[in-house]
Design an enzyme around this catalytic site. Sequence first.
Site, PDB file in Angstrom:
ATOM      1  NE  ARG A  90     -32.190   6.086  34.010  1.00  0.00           N
ATOM      2  CZ  ARG A  90     -32.916   6.274  33.128  1.00  0.00           C
ATOM      3  NH1 ARG A  90     -33.063   5.604  31.930  1.00  0.00           N
ATOM      4  NH2 ARG A  90     -33.287   7.789  33.075  1.00  0.00           N
ATOM      5  CD  GLU A  97     -39.333   6.366  33.994  1.00  0.00           C
ATOM      6  OE1 GLU A  97     -38.278   6.934  34.608  1.00  0.00           O
ATOM      7  OE2 GLU A  97     -39.371   5.197  33.756  1.00  0.00           O
ATOM      8  CG  HIS A  98     -41.814  11.747  34.503  1.00  0.00           C
ATOM      9  ND1 HIS A  98     -41.097  12.880  34.209  1.00  0.00           N
ATOM     10  CD2 HIS A  98     -41.787  11.089  33.396  1.00  0.00           C
ATOM     11  CE1 HIS A  98     -41.013  12.706  32.681  1.00  0.00           C
ATOM     12  NE2 HIS A  98     -41.273  11.427  32.180  1.00  0.00           N
ATOM     13  CG  ASP A 105     -35.701  11.572  39.008  1.00  0.00           C
ATOM     14  OD1 ASP A 105     -36.688  12.038  38.714  1.00  0.00           O
ATOM     15  OD2 ASP A 105     -34.525  11.301  38.567  1.00  0.00           O
ATOM     16  N   GLY A 164     -33.833   7.480  26.368  1.00  0.00           N
ATOM     17  CA  GLY A 164     -34.470   7.088  27.771  1.00  0.00           C
ATOM     18  C   GLY A 164     -33.413   6.046  28.480  1.00  0.00           C
ATOM     19  CB  SER A 187     -29.353   7.349  31.647  1.00  0.00           C
ATOM     20  OG  SER A 187     -28.894   8.116  32.665  1.00  0.00           O
ATOM     21  CB  SER A 188     -26.987   8.558  26.258  1.00  0.00           C
ATOM     22  OG  SER A 188     -27.962   9.299  25.717  1.00  0.00           O
ATOM     23  CG  ASP A 215     -30.763   9.471  34.593  1.00  0.00           C
ATOM     24  OD1 ASP A 215     -31.668   8.568  35.322  1.00  0.00           O
ATOM     25  OD2 ASP A 215     -31.299  10.404  33.654  1.00  0.00           O
ATOM     26  CE  LYS A 253     -34.887  14.684  29.853  1.00  0.00           C
ATOM     27  NZ  LYS A 253     -33.858  13.670  29.569  1.00  0.00           N
TER      28      LYS A 253
HETATM   29  P1  NG1 Z   1     -34.201  10.206  30.913  1.00  0.00           P
HETATM   30  O1  NG1 Z   1     -34.797  11.131  29.741  1.00  0.00           O
HETATM   31  O2  NG1 Z   1     -34.352   8.856  30.496  1.00  0.00           O
HETATM   32  O3  NG1 Z   1     -32.740  10.243  30.605  1.00  0.00           O
HETATM   33  C1  NG1 Z   1     -34.989  11.857  32.911  1.00  0.00           C
HETATM   34  C2  NG1 Z   1     -34.310  12.167  33.888  1.00  0.00           C
HETATM   35  C3  NG1 Z   1     -34.524  11.614  35.211  1.00  0.00           C
HETATM   36  C4  NG1 Z   1     -35.894  11.098  35.433  1.00  0.00           C
HETATM   37  C5  NG1 Z   1     -36.295  10.575  34.090  1.00  0.00           C
HETATM   38  C6  NG1 Z   1     -37.895  10.153  34.314  1.00  0.00           C
HETATM   39  C7  NG1 Z   1     -32.378  13.526  33.409  1.00  0.00           C
HETATM   40  C8  NG1 Z   1     -30.964  13.862  33.394  1.00  0.00           C
HETATM   41  N1  NG1 Z   1     -32.907  12.455  33.658  1.00  0.00           N
HETATM   42  O4  NG1 Z   1     -34.500  10.535  32.310  1.00  0.00           O
HETATM   43  O5  NG1 Z   1     -33.918  12.189  36.206  1.00  0.00           O
HETATM   44  O6  NG1 Z   1     -36.669  12.303  35.785  1.00  0.00           O
HETATM   45  O7  NG1 Z   1     -36.398  11.341  33.060  1.00  0.00           O
HETATM   46  O8  NG1 Z   1     -38.306   9.340  35.066  1.00  0.00           O
HETATM   47  O9  NG1 Z   1     -32.887  14.889  33.438  1.00  0.00           O
END
Ligand code: NG1
Length: 404
Positions: A30, A36-37, A39, A128, A130-131, A175, A219
């Site tokens: 997605r 952002e930040h 949820d 970023g 959501s893989s 995600d 991450k």
């Molecule tokens: P990314 O790093 O884009 O996959 C993460 C979090 C989301 C959300 C965003 C920031 C996971 C799986 N995904 O997404 O829930 O907090 O950062 O908006 O931790």
Amino acid sequence: MVSPVDAMRRTFAAAFSGAVPTRLSRAPGRVNLIGEHVDYCGLSVFPMAIQREVRVAFRPRLDGLVRIHNTGPGFSTCEFIVEPDPAPGPTGDWGNYLKAAGQGLVRAFQVSRGIDALVSSDLPIAAGLSSSSALVVATALALLDANGVEIDRPALMMLLPEAERYVGTQGGGMDQAISLGAVAGTASRVDFNPVRVTAVPVPAGWRFVIASSLASAEKSGPAQVAYNERTRECAAALERVAATLSGTPPRSYSELLSRPNPDEWLRSARAVLAGPLLQRFRHVVSEAARVHMAQQAMERADLEAFGTLMNASHQSLRDDYGVSTGALDELVRIARGAGAVGARLTGAGFGGCIVALCDAAREEAVLGALGAEFYTPRNVCDLGDRLFTAEAAGAASVGSLAGA
Ligand code: NG1
């Protein structure tokens, strides 16, 4: 020309002594358009599933073993037993996402059968987009299918974020929800507690361009520490503000934001918060307002208004939330200079991608400027995975491989 699914059949046979996969699950990544930040604060977000996805070709096993190969370079084969407390691999091991799905399902259901599986993905990793959650969702759908367990999507949207926290990131539920609940041609507002996905058609002629900063936002190292720190700071800020308010203290940001007199908590926040806590709080409450305005802007096809909100979101993420980077800021500047009405970092930040909004007439100019001003000077020629226009894709699915 071999189709991607036929290629998976061949690789599967080579990996599993000539065996044939029978089923295929797929889960899209997605792009988060705005929100952002927030949820993990329980506040609404506005993502869109994209055409890039994780695919899992598999066949059920009779025992509890999970054996998974990955067609991507540098991935070792992962093997584990489906059980409630699997020992995690080293930090950053991709197998931890598979185990995350497995242990989450075993805890919730009588899942006992494993799978032989092959993963293939055209979703950039740690970008970023959501893989990681797409991998968790596709693996979970495969395991549920192999075990004959049927569960409705909202229940799975609630279960999988908790399951994914097995890897150590205290993430929210955006995600998994968008991957499981998207409708093609639309973006979605995702609300939480309970999770709900509301589709909003993307107006014809709107283009969302995605551009990579060339820095991965893995991450599993420093980005995880910084991400988890933000989740704690948001909780601490809420707690401090709540303690000063009259009546029943709000237990969540949603309860705080729905109080009848916002001036009261805004005054309190300014009085009791300082430094990073005040900044995080300011980002969260302002981003929450932007999500609702952005949804309305898309509903009335107001491109400029949506873009302006994206710009404000980026500024807030950069200045108050501290998750942007020089490269992300540069991409944003280039995209806007070439005619994008708005651009912002997307996903957690610390690297990864930006998303820029423009009308169809400006799409080539925006893509061209990003190529010429960002990638060419860095001698990056292969732009396929790094610079592309998002297409609003549908939800994850599982079914027969023969029909795929
Ligand atoms: P990314 O790093 O884009 O996959 C993460 C979090 C989301 C959300 C965003 C920031 C996971 C799986 N995904 O997404 O829930 O907090 O950062 O908006 O931790």
